[in-house]
Motif scaffolding. Structure first.
Motif, short mmCIF file in Angstrom:
data_model
loop_
_atom_site.label_atom_id
_atom_site.label_comp_id
_atom_site.label_asym_id
_atom_site.label_seq_id
_atom_site.Cartn_x
_atom_site.Cartn_y
_atom_site.Cartn_z
N LYS A 56 12.33 -22.48 -14.58
CA LYS A 56 11.35 -22.57 -13.48
C LYS A 56 10.46 -23.79 -13.66
O LYS A 56 10.17 -24.50 -12.69
N LEU A 57 10.02 -24.03 -14.89
CA LEU A 57 9.16 -25.19 -15.15
C LEU A 57 9.94 -26.48 -14.90
O LEU A 57 9.42 -27.42 -14.28
N ILE A 58 11.16 -26.54 -15.36
CA ILE A 58 11.99 -27.73 -15.14
C ILE A 58 12.15 -27.99 -13.64
O ILE A 58 12.00 -29.13 -13.17
N ALA A 59 12.44 -26.96 -12.88
CA ALA A 59 12.59 -27.11 -11.43
C ALA A 59 11.28 -27.60 -10.81
O ALA A 59 11.29 -28.48 -9.94
N GLY A 60 10.16 -27.08 -11.27
CA GLY A 60 8.87 -27.53 -10.77
C GLY A 60 8.60 -28.98 -11.09
O GLY A 60 8.16 -29.76 -10.23
N VAL A 61 8.88 -29.38 -12.32
CA VAL A 61 8.67 -30.78 -12.73
C VAL A 61 9.52 -31.70 -11.87
O VAL A 61 9.05 -32.77 -11.43
N LYS A 62 10.73 -31.31 -11.58
CA LYS A 62 11.62 -32.18 -10.79
C LYS A 62 11.10 -32.43 -9.38
O LYS A 62 11.45 -33.45 -8.77
#
Length: 136
Positions: A56-62
């Protein structure tokens, strides 16, 4: 040369060819000259064992790549490299952003997409460390 030796040789030759091709594809331009401001952020997850939270964090950062002043973005997790005293593997997710100038980095900080990212993802992290870099 036996069949086994020939297969090993061909496998090694193929690996060398692939490696040489990959090395030739590396851009020769200098990132420091291209984008002189870098913003490197490290996130420590509240639930470091949760792949779901990490994803979820990776998707948000992207989503930050949509900000017009972000010129390059790299998102990463801890690499499984050799364990050494000088290597910090305590964090979970990293973002590395590049900007043309300090003004572009300032636009990013106040941008609605960045503010939305913080609103939607801050519950996932326990700690954040930022390194802003003027490349030389």
């Amino acid at each position: 040369m036996s069949t086994t030796d020939r297969r090993k040789f061909l496998g090694t030759a193929a690996a060398i060819a692939v490696g040489s091709t990959a090395a030739a594809a590396i851009p020769t331009n200098n990132m420091a000259k291209k984008y002189p401001i870098a913003h490197h952020v490290f996130f420590w997850l509240k639930n470091p064992d949760s792949k779901e939270d990490r994803d979820k964090l990776i998707a948000g950062v992207k989503t930050l790549a949509k900000i017009e002043t972000v010129k390059e973005i790299q998102v990463g997790i801890v690499a499984n490299t050799e364990k050494r005293d000088v290597v910090d593997t305590s964090w979970g997710v990293s973002e590395l952003l590049f900007f043309n100038d300090l003004e572009g980095q300032a636009v990013y900080q106040d941008h609605p997409i960045h503010q939305e990212f913080i609103k939607n993802c801050s519950h996932l992290w326990d700690k954040v460390v930022v390194y802003d870099i003027a490349t030389v």
